[in-house]
Structures are given as structure tokens and as C-alpha cells.
Design an enzyme around this catalytic site. Structure first.
Site: not given
Ligand code: SAH
Length: 197
Positions: A47
Site C-alpha cells: 500500500s
Molecule cells: N498492507 C499490505 C497490502 C497488500 S495488498 C502491504 O502493505 O503489503 C492487499 C492484500 O490483500 C493482497 O496481498 C491480497 O492477496 C490480500 N487479500 C485479498 N483478498 C483477501 C482475502 N479474502 N483474505 C486475505 N487476504 C486477501
């Protein structure tokens, strides 16, 4: 950050202490301190720092809370949250990312974090109720499990909307009521039900 309304000094302090370059690929390390999202593999992104700060601030954490995070990704937001509360319970649906987050968080020495690879839309019943819930992936609706697993008086922050166009929403649970507030327009990767693999 200050100019864009990040005023919670605990959030600013946490952001200053978590080395973002540890959480991205070595090839992207030189971009780690730009205010932009970056690829972390599997089509997902770390993010944008402003969003991490904004969502953290909206949770109004004081330090004693237990926080459920959905979408661990590379673990960057998890690391920031772990400096702001007592314990973070973070769920990621993609095994390779969950594993990478584990290594990153170990390298950054964050011990008050529990990770699991599962479908985050179901929450983490075993450790409920939570004082706060933060989702780093956006969807049309707030999964009912998250509200059920939120303690009375707790807050939930999530990007709500359709692919490519979300708005940051904060829900506060008060007795039988849920109070909704809307904040920044934003773009997040989609919340997808089901674990990969
Ligand atoms: N805060 C994280 C953002 C990652 S992007 C960072 O700073 O790296 C959001 C993440 O949500 C992705 O890795 C995606 O795989 C995950 N995601 C999407 N749907 C999900 C679900 N149902 N359960 C768990 N993770 C999920």
C-alpha cells in the site's frame, strides 16, 4: 504526511520507525520511500504510505488493542500496526505472500504479530472479539464476520466500492448500531473470497 492531515504523532512515529525498503524487492528498494504503491508479486501491491498512515490513524489506536488485519501482503502495514497496538492478527490468502511477510516481519523484529494464510473474509474467530479491524483489500460489502468479530465500541476501516474505485469507510459498532463515516477516494486491490492453493 502532515500536510495531508496525518496528525496522530504515534502514527507518524511508527511510520518513521518501520523501514519500508525491507518489505519490497531489492530491485525496488530505491523507490521504497516514494509515496506510491509498489508491486510485491502475485499481482498485488504494497500500500501507498499515505494510505497506511491514514488507515492507521482512523483506527485511533492507543496501544492496548488487539487488531485484525485482512490482506497481510508483504507485511508493511502489519509492521506499522504492530507498533501502535498490543497484537496484530493478520490474514493473507496467497501462501507465497504470507510466507514472505513472515520473513520480512522477522527481519524487522516484530514479535507481537500472528499471521495466518486463509480466507480473510471469514475473520479469525478463535481470537475474536477484536478492538479494531483493518482491511487492505477493497470490496462492495463489509463481510458480516468482521462486524460480528468486532467488540462493541470497536472500529473497522475498509476500502468500499468496485474494482479501481473505492472510498475509505470507517464503521463504529455501538450497541446494536453501526455508524458509518466516509473518507478519501482510493484504489485498492480487490478482496477475493477463498484461500489460494
Ligand atoms: N498492507 C499490505 C497490502 C497488500 S495488498 C502491504 O502493505 O503489503 C492487499 C492484500 O490483500 C493482497 O496481498 C491480497 O492477496 C490480500 N487479500 C485479498 N483478498 C483477501 C482475502 N479474502 N483474505 C486475505 N487476504 C486477501
Amino acid at each position: 504526511m502532515l500536510a495531508r492531515g496525518i496528525t496522530d504523532t504515534r502514527v507518524i512515529d511508527a511510520m518513521l520507525h518501520v523501514p519500508r525498503h525491507v518489505f519490497v524487492d531489492a530491485a525496488l528498494a530505491s523507490h521504497a520511500y516514494q509515496d506510491s504503491a509498489l508491486p510485491i508479486g502475485e499481482g498485488q501491491t504494497i500500500s501507498q504510505p499515505y494510505m497506511v498512515a491514514k488507515m492507521s490513524q482512523l483506527l485511533n489506536l492507543e496501544g492496548h488493542e488487539r487488531v485484525l488485519e485482512i490482506g497481510t501482503g508483504c507485511g508493511y502495514q502489519t509492521a506499522v500496526l504492530s507498533r501502535l497496538c498490543r497484537r496484530v492478527y493478520s490474514i493473507e490468502r496467497i501462501p507465497s505472500l504470507s510466507e514472505r511477510a513472515r520473513c520480512n516481519l522477522r527481519a524487522a523484529r516484530h514479535a507481537n504479530v500472528m499471521l495466518k494464510c486463509a480466507d480473510g473474509t471469514l475473520g479469525w474467530d478463535e481470537y475474536a472479539p477484536f478492538d479494531a479491524v483493518l482491511a487492505a483489500a477493497g470490496g462492495g460489502e463489509v463481510p458480516s464476520a468482521w462486524l460480528n468479530q468486532l467488540r462493541d465500541g470497536g472500529v473497522l476501516v475498509m476500502p468500499v466500492g468496485n474494482a479501481g474505485s473505492h472510498v475509505l469507510v470507517r464503521l463504529r459498532k455501538r450497541g446494536g448500531e453501526v455508524i458509518e463515516e466516509r473518507f478519501d477516494a482510493c484504489t485498492f486491490v480487490p478482496l477475493i473470497a477463498g484461500k489460494v492453493g
